[in-house]
Design an enzyme around this catalytic site. Structure first.
Site, PDB file in Angstrom:
ATOM      1  N   ASP A  14       0.843  -1.195   0.000  1.00 45.79           N
ATOM      2  CA  ASP A  14       0.000   0.000   0.000  1.00 45.79           C
ATOM      3  C   ASP A  14       0.879   1.245   0.000  1.00 45.79           C
ATOM      4  OD1 ASP A  14      -2.212  -1.615   0.167  1.00 45.79           O
ATOM      5  OD2 ASP A  14      -2.737  -1.057   2.228  1.00 45.79           O
ATOM      6  N   LYS A  41      -6.418  -7.111   0.595  1.00 46.74           N
ATOM      7  CA  LYS A  41      -7.530  -7.585   1.420  1.00 46.74           C
ATOM      8  C   LYS A  41      -7.260  -8.960   2.038  1.00 46.74           C
ATOM      9  CE  LYS A  41     -11.425  -4.895  -0.092  1.00 46.74           C
ATOM     10  NZ  LYS A  41     -11.606  -4.424   1.292  1.00 46.74           N
ATOM     11  N   ASN A  44      -4.516  -8.532   4.676  1.00 50.38           N
ATOM     12  CA  ASN A  44      -5.053  -7.793   5.822  1.00 50.38           C
ATOM     13  C   ASN A  44      -5.902  -8.697   6.716  1.00 50.38           C
ATOM     14  OD1 ASN A  44      -3.927  -5.479   4.719  1.00 50.38           O
ATOM     15  ND2 ASN A  44      -5.877  -4.601   4.063  1.00 50.38           N
ATOM     16  N   GLU A 140     -10.470  -9.559  -4.620  1.00 49.49           N
ATOM     17  CA  GLU A 140      -9.287  -8.886  -5.169  1.00 49.49           C
ATOM     18  C   GLU A 140      -8.379  -9.863  -5.914  1.00 49.49           C
ATOM     19  OE1 GLU A 140      -8.022  -4.740  -2.935  1.00 49.49           O
ATOM     20  OE2 GLU A 140      -7.049  -6.588  -2.313  1.00 49.49           O
ATOM     21  N   THR A 221     -22.252  -4.521   6.760  1.00 48.69           N
ATOM     22  CA  THR A 221     -21.535  -3.541   7.567  1.00 48.69           C
ATOM     23  C   THR A 221     -21.949  -2.131   7.144  1.00 48.69           C
ATOM     24  OG1 THR A 221     -19.640  -3.570   6.047  1.00 48.69           O
ATOM     25  CG2 THR A 221     -19.573  -5.073   7.927  1.00 48.69           C
ATOM     26  N   ASP A 247      -7.364   6.904  10.324  1.00 47.44           N
ATOM     27  CA  ASP A 247      -7.218   6.297   9.002  1.00 47.44           C
ATOM     28  C   ASP A 247      -8.172   5.116   8.921  1.00 47.44           C
ATOM     29  OD1 ASP A 247      -6.445   5.210   6.591  1.00 47.44           O
ATOM     30  OD2 ASP A 247      -4.393   4.742   7.185  1.00 47.44           O
ATOM     31  N   GLY A 252     -12.618  -2.516   7.222  1.00 52.04           N
ATOM     32  CA  GLY A 252     -13.479  -3.635   6.859  1.00 52.04           C
ATOM     33  C   GLY A 252     -12.752  -4.967   6.923  1.00 52.04           C
ATOM     34  N   ASP A 253     -11.478  -4.957   6.555  1.00 50.67           N
ATOM     35  CA  ASP A 253     -10.685  -6.192   6.625  1.00 50.67           C
ATOM     36  C   ASP A 253     -10.409  -6.589   8.074  1.00 50.67           C
ATOM     37  OD1 ASP A 253     -10.583  -6.277   3.844  1.00 50.67           O
ATOM     38  OD2 ASP A 253      -8.732  -5.114   3.768  1.00 50.67           O
ATOM     39  N   SER A 292      -2.190  -1.215  11.986  1.00 50.15           N
ATOM     40  CA  SER A 292      -3.153  -0.705  12.966  1.00 50.15           C
ATOM     41  C   SER A 292      -3.915  -1.807  13.690  1.00 50.15           C
ATOM     42  CB  SER A 292      -4.162   0.214  12.264  1.00 50.15           C
ATOM     43  OG  SER A 292      -5.073  -0.536  11.462  1.00 50.15           O
TER      44      SER A 292
END
Length: 301
Positions: A14, A41, A44, A140, A221, A247, A252-253, A292
């Site tokens: 990323d 995705k 993650n 993905e 979601t 951020d 979602g992941d 994160s």
């Protein structure tokens, strides 16, 4: 010995560009910072589940460029089994993330090596896919590989968690294997082929309609409005946790990875979703996607 969670999905680097606000069409802005972080995705979701204590394997691919090391770095430190992550000629998948001052983002993904995650790659990893408790899939990677993995897992009695993100359409026979099917409002609308009313009521209707089409359970979601679920003919909802967002990339992941980890551990879907909303909330308080994600011993909001 099988894994709690087997993820078949994308692995990216990323490139995160920090700006005060998103540029308008044709506009050039000066950014504040740029950093390359691990993402994708599939990766993650694997990291999110592994950091919470699940035994996780990933089926995917990276390229032969320097981005591959970045893309794999936090998967390795989280203890994810990378036996079936192939290295193929060419570039690793790349996501360019523009992160604005309010925490919102725009993302452009160039698939790169993720295109090599084909049905043949799934067949080569058949034993690990069939040996898990929960198989996690997204969109993905080539969609025919998503379908192959869903069928391999389902035939082996493995629970299929299908996250139809980015928004796309999939064959009905694949969607029906999901238990749960996890989508946001935009993804639900695309699968249904019609707009849905914004908010929890519209999401409940969409979840019920998607479940009626054959998915074992459905989770929609809603970001800061929480989450809605439908299973066994009944709907439920859970509120989001309020935090100061830094951020939102990969939130979602984080939700999907946490949901998979708890389902593999035997939690009921609603309980797993409640926990996953807290993990997603924690993830938006720090920069990046994988960096994160909380560990099992970290406090959650």
């Amino acid at each position: 010995m099988g894994h709690d969670v087997v993820v078949v999905g994308s692995v990216n680097a990323d490139l995160v560009l920090q700006v005060d606000r998103h540029p308008r069409p044709g506009e050039t802005l000066l950014g504040r910072d740029a950093v390359t972080l691990p993402g994708g995705k599939g990766a993650n979701q694997a990291v999110a589940a592994a950091r919470l204590g699940a035994s996780v394997a990933l089926v995917g691919a990276v390229g032969t460029d320097p981005d591959a090391a970045v893309a794999l770095s936090l998967l390795t430190s989280a203890g994810v089994d990378l036996t079936h992550v192939a290295t193929v000629d060419g570039p690793t998948g790349l996501a360019v993330v523009t992160l604005a001052g309010d925490g919102g983002n725009t993302i452009v993904v160039v698939p790169g090596a993720n295109a090599a995650v084909t049905p043949a790659a799934v067949d080569a990893a058949r034993d690990v896919v069939a040996g898990g408790r929960v198989c996690v899939l997204q969109a993905e990677i080539p969609l025919d590989a998503v379908g192959r993995a869903a069928h391999v897992a389902h035939r082996a009695g493995v629970r299929v968690l299908l996250n139809v993100a980015p928004a796309t359409t999939l064959p009905d026979d694949v969607v029906r294997l999901a238990d749960p099917l996890v989508v946001n409002e935009h993804e639900a609308a695309l699968l249904l082929g019609r707009p849905i009313t914004a908010g929890a009521e519209g999401a409940r209707d969409a979840a019920a309609e998607l479940a009626a089409r054959g998915s074992g359970s459905v989770v929609v979601t809603l970001g800061t409005s929480g989450v809605v679920g439908h299973e066994a003919g009944a709907s439920w909802s859970w509120p989001a946790v309020r935090v100061d967002a830094v951020d939102t990339t990969g939130a979602g992941d984080a939700f999907v990875g946490a949901l998979a980890a708890r389902l593999a551990g035997g939690d009921a879907l609603r309980d797993a979703a409640a926990f996953a909303t807290r993990v997603a909330a924690a993830s938006v308080t720090r920069l990046g996607a994988q960096p994160s994600y909380p560990w099992a011993t970290d406090p959650l909001p």
